[in-house]
Design a protein around this motif. Structure first.
Motif, mmCIF file in Angstrom:
data_model
loop_
_atom_site.group_PDB
_atom_site.id
_atom_site.type_symbol
_atom_site.label_atom_id
_atom_site.label_comp_id
_atom_site.label_asym_id
_atom_site.label_seq_id
_atom_site.Cartn_x
_atom_site.Cartn_y
_atom_site.Cartn_z
ATOM 1 N N HIS A 1 -18.964 11.176 11.516
ATOM 2 C CA HIS A 1 -18.609 12.564 11.205
ATOM 3 C C HIS A 1 -17.399 13.041 12.002
ATOM 4 O O HIS A 1 -16.932 14.160 11.814
ATOM 5 C CB HIS A 1 -19.816 13.477 11.448
ATOM 6 N N GLN A 2 -16.923 12.219 12.913
ATOM 7 C CA GLN A 2 -15.777 12.598 13.749
ATOM 8 C C GLN A 2 -14.494 11.881 13.323
ATOM 9 O O GLN A 2 -13.422 12.130 13.867
ATOM 10 C CB GLN A 2 -16.066 12.224 15.215
ATOM 11 N N ILE A 3 -14.606 10.972 12.364
ATOM 12 C CA ILE A 3 -13.447 10.135 11.986
ATOM 13 C C ILE A 3 -12.512 10.883 11.043
ATOM 14 O O ILE A 3 -12.955 11.586 10.136
ATOM 15 C CB ILE A 3 -13.953 8.837 11.308
ATOM 16 N N ASP A 4 -11.210 10.730 11.269
ATOM 17 C CA ASP A 4 -10.214 11.260 10.331
ATOM 18 C C ASP A 4 -10.091 10.238 9.195
ATOM 19 O O ASP A 4 -9.298 9.299 9.259
ATOM 20 C CB ASP A 4 -8.866 11.450 11.047
ATOM 21 N N TRP A 5 -10.900 10.417 8.161
ATOM 22 C CA TRP A 5 -10.987 9.427 7.076
ATOM 23 C C TRP A 5 -9.713 9.373 6.248
ATOM 24 O O TRP A 5 -9.317 8.309 5.771
ATOM 25 C CB TRP A 5 -12.187 9.743 6.177
ATOM 26 N N GLU A 6 -9.083 10.527 6.069
ATOM 27 C CA GLU A 6 -7.862 10.553 5.256
ATOM 28 C C GLU A 6 -6.799 9.651 5.878
ATOM 29 O O GLU A 6 -6.153 8.856 5.209
ATOM 30 C CB GLU A 6 -7.355 11.990 5.170
ATOM 31 N N LEU A 7 -6.637 9.780 7.195
ATOM 32 C CA LEU A 7 -5.649 8.965 7.904
ATOM 33 C C LEU A 7 -6.029 7.483 7.814
ATOM 34 O O LEU A 7 -5.191 6.628 7.535
ATOM 35 C CB LEU A 7 -5.566 9.403 9.373
ATOM 36 N N LEU A 8 -7.304 7.212 8.029
ATOM 37 C CA LEU A 8 -7.759 5.822 8.022
ATOM 38 C C LEU A 8 -7.503 5.168 6.666
ATOM 39 O O LEU A 8 -6.980 4.055 6.581
ATOM 40 C CB LEU A 8 -9.255 5.773 8.359
ATOM 41 N N LEU A 9 -7.874 5.876 5.595
ATOM 42 C CA LEU A 9 -7.694 5.312 4.259
ATOM 43 C C LEU A 9 -6.210 5.157 3.942
ATOM 44 O O LEU A 9 -5.796 4.153 3.364
ATOM 45 C CB LEU A 9 -8.387 6.202 3.212
ATOM 46 N N SER A 10 -5.376 6.116 4.379
ATOM 47 C CA SER A 10 -3.947 6.042 4.046
ATOM 48 C C SER A 10 -3.249 4.927 4.823
ATOM 49 O O SER A 10 -2.300 4.328 4.339
ATOM 50 C CB SER A 10 -3.256 7.378 4.323
ATOM 51 N N ARG A 11 -3.734 4.603 6.019
ATOM 52 C CA ARG A 11 -3.079 3.562 6.818
ATOM 53 C C ARG A 11 -3.309 2.155 6.250
ATOM 54 O O ARG A 11 -2.663 1.207 6.663
ATOM 55 C CB ARG A 11 -3.561 3.629 8.276
ATOM 56 N N ARG A 12 -4.222 2.008 5.334
ATOM 57 C CA ARG A 12 -4.443 0.685 4.728
ATOM 58 C C ARG A 12 -3.507 0.452 3.539
ATOM 59 O O ARG A 12 -3.238 -0.675 3.165
ATOM 60 C CB ARG A 12 -5.892 0.546 4.245
ATOM 61 N N LYS A 13 -3.017 1.552 2.927
ATOM 62 C CA LYS A 13 -2.272 1.416 1.668
ATOM 63 C C LYS A 13 -0.918 0.715 1.785
ATOM 64 O O LYS A 13 -0.555 -0.051 0.897
ATOM 65 C CB LYS A 13 -2.090 2.810 1.044
ATOM 66 N N PRO A 14 -0.099 0.942 2.831
ATOM 67 C CA PRO A 14 1.257 0.379 2.851
ATOM 68 C C PRO A 14 1.305 -1.144 2.713
ATOM 69 O O PRO A 14 2.343 -1.696 2.355
ATOM 70 C CB PRO A 14 1.804 0.801 4.225
ATOM 71 N N TYR A 15 0.224 -1.827 3.004
ATOM 72 C CA TYR A 15 0.260 -3.289 3.002
ATOM 73 C C TYR A 15 -0.211 -3.907 1.688
ATOM 74 O O TYR A 15 -0.190 -5.117 1.530
ATOM 75 C CB TYR A 15 -0.602 -3.827 4.153
ATOM 76 N N MET A 16 -0.633 -3.047 0.748
ATOM 77 C CA MET A 16 -1.233 -3.604 -0.479
ATOM 78 C C MET A 16 -0.222 -4.421 -1.284
ATOM 79 O O MET A 16 -0.533 -5.501 -1.787
ATOM 80 C CB MET A 16 -1.810 -2.479 -1.332
ATOM 81 N N GLU A 17 1.017 -3.930 -1.388
ATOM 82 C CA GLU A 17 2.024 -4.639 -2.168
ATOM 83 C C GLU A 17 2.357 -5.974 -1.495
ATOM 84 O O GLU A 17 2.428 -7.008 -2.148
ATOM 85 C CB GLU A 17 3.270 -3.762 -2.290
ATOM 86 N N ALA A 18 2.546 -5.928 -0.172
ATOM 87 C CA ALA A 18 2.873 -7.159 0.568
ATOM 88 C C ALA A 18 1.737 -8.174 0.438
ATOM 89 O O ALA A 18 1.973 -9.380 0.321
ATOM 90 C CB ALA A 18 3.120 -6.826 2.036
ATOM 91 N N GLU A 19 0.518 -7.677 0.410
ATOM 92 C CA GLU A 19 -0.636 -8.574 0.286
ATOM 93 C C GLU A 19 -0.630 -9.257 -1.082
ATOM 94 O O GLU A 19 -0.900 -10.458 -1.198
ATOM 95 C CB GLU A 19 -1.933 -7.774 0.484
ATOM 96 N N ALA A 20 -0.284 -8.478 -2.104
ATOM 97 C CA ALA A 20 -0.240 -9.048 -3.460
ATOM 98 C C ALA A 20 0.832 -10.140 -3.534
ATOM 99 O O ALA A 20 0.602 -11.219 -4.107
ATOM 100 C CB ALA A 20 0.036 -7.953 -4.475
ATOM 101 N N VAL A 21 2.002 -9.905 -2.915
ATOM 102 C CA VAL A 21 3.079 -10.908 -2.909
ATOM 103 C C VAL A 21 2.631 -12.142 -2.135
ATOM 104 O O VAL A 21 2.855 -13.285 -2.546
ATOM 105 C CB VAL A 21 4.365 -10.303 -2.280
ATOM 106 N N SER A 22 1.960 -11.899 -1.006
ATOM 107 C CA SER A 22 1.498 -12.992 -0.166
ATOM 108 C C SER A 22 0.538 -13.917 -0.911
ATOM 109 O O SER A 22 0.669 -15.141 -0.864
ATOM 110 C CB SER A 22 0.814 -12.394 1.076
ATOM 111 N N ILE A 23 -0.380 -13.320 -1.638
ATOM 112 C CA ILE A 23 -1.350 -14.144 -2.395
ATOM 113 C C ILE A 23 -0.624 -14.953 -3.463
ATOM 114 O O ILE A 23 -0.886 -16.142 -3.646
ATOM 115 C CB ILE A 23 -2.428 -13.246 -3.044
ATOM 116 N N GLU A 24 0.327 -14.318 -4.127
ATOM 117 C CA GLU A 24 1.054 -15.014 -5.176
ATOM 118 C C GLU A 24 1.825 -16.202 -4.581
ATOM 119 O O GLU A 24 1.801 -17.305 -5.122
ATOM 120 C CB GLU A 24 2.015 -14.040 -5.845
ATOM 121 N N ASN A 25 2.491 -15.978 -3.455
ATOM 122 C CA ASN A 25 3.265 -17.055 -2.817
ATOM 123 C C ASN A 25 2.363 -18.191 -2.363
ATOM 124 O O ASN A 25 2.706 -19.361 -2.475
ATOM 125 C CB ASN A 25 4.044 -16.520 -1.605
#
Ligand code: FES
Length: 287
Positions: free
Chosen positions: A262-286
């Motif tokens: 109940h003390q966690i800033d969930w919005e920040l936590l969830l948003s900090r995971r998003k920037p790497y999604m594209e790089a992860e998709a490229v990484s898997i493809e490579n």
């Protein structure tokens, strides 16, 4: 903290940590068992290790799901979702991990709280199992809530039955005798009955833990979740695992991984995971 991280040994022995078993539990979820006696001697429920699947793989935190102190073995349940976990998933008994460091993080608080609900999904089912076992040993009434999208994705239900007083199974599609829908919804229902619950602990994907926090926020029941942000060093030096809890910056690797939901800033936590999604998709493809 013990570290098994070297390329060669002076005695000429193979370096790294030996994989003893790699087994698929359900599609995309494996349990990996390695020989790591120094870690097996000290590990406590809720703690994690950081490993690399090979010399070029990223460092990856995994919560330890079981151990055998006498045999010197440690097991982790992991989900194959990105390149690193897929690299890990194709390794076989006899292969060696170049890095296997731990125990890391604080152990989960263990005591006789009264009635404890453990809510888990995907890799979290494995991650919470040692906590269920220990809480029962301490005299708690342990309710294990296990969720999966469908019955063919459920695992370790019998192991949970062996250590919990009650096990509540839910599948999103209703394909298992039990409840239909997501675990946090059934948690809300349980709380709505007025039954006395003294503590709730949730482990699973970030969204599931967020929903657990939402379900219990108005109940006044202390709710602990185990955060799984991206980690690099695991020792509080790099800042990759930064989270905000109670308005303060914390590092999940050294201050957690368990925090008051109940003390966690969930919005920040969830948003900090998003920037790497594209790089992860490229990484898997490579790969
Ligand atoms: Fe680097 Fe936590 S992983 S500070």
């Amino acid at each position: 903290m013990e570290t098994h991280e070297c390329k060669t040994t002076t005695a000429g022995h193979p370096a790294g940590v030996e994989i003893l078993e790699q087994r698929m539990l359900v599609p995309n979820v494996n349990v990996l068992t390695v020989r790591a006696p120094a870690i097996a001697r000290k590990i406590q429920p809720g703690q994690f290790i950081i490993l690399r699947a090979d010399e070029r793989a990223e460092r990856m935190p995994l919560t330890v799901s079981d151990w055998d102190r006498e045999a010197g073995t440690v097991s982790c349940v992991f989900m194959q979702v990105g390149t690193s976990t897929q690299k890990l998933g194709v390794l076989e008994p006899g292969d060696r991990l170049p890095t296997f460091v731990g125990p890391l993080g604080h152990p989960l608080e263990m005591a006789n709280f009264g009635t404890v609900v453990l809510t888990s999904g995907c890799y979290g089912i494995g991650a919470l199992y040692p906590a269920a076992r220990r809480l029962r040993e301490l005299g708690n009434h342990v309710i294990g809530m296990v969720e999966a999208r469908s019955n063919f994705l459920l695992y370790w239900v019998e192991k949970y039955r062996s250590v919990c007083n009650e096990v509540i199974i839910s599948t999103f599609d209703g394909s298992k005798p039990g409840k239909k829908g997501e675990g946090p919804v059934h948690l809300s229902d349980l709380l709505a009955t007025g039954r006395k619950i003294d503590r709730i602990i949730g482990v699973g994907c970030t969204f599931m833990m967020y929903e657990t926090a939402r379900s219990t926020r108005n109940s006044g029941v202390k709710t602990i979740v185990s955060l799984n942000p991206i980690m690099i060093d695991g020792t509080g030096m790099c800042g990759a695992c930064r989270v905000v809890v109670g308005g303060e910056t914390k590092f999940a690797c050294v201050d957690g991984p368990d925090f008051d939901a109940h003390q966690i800033d969930w919005e920040l936590l969830l948003s900090r995971r998003k920037p790497y999604m594209e790089a992860e998709a490229v990484s898997i493809e490579n790969w």
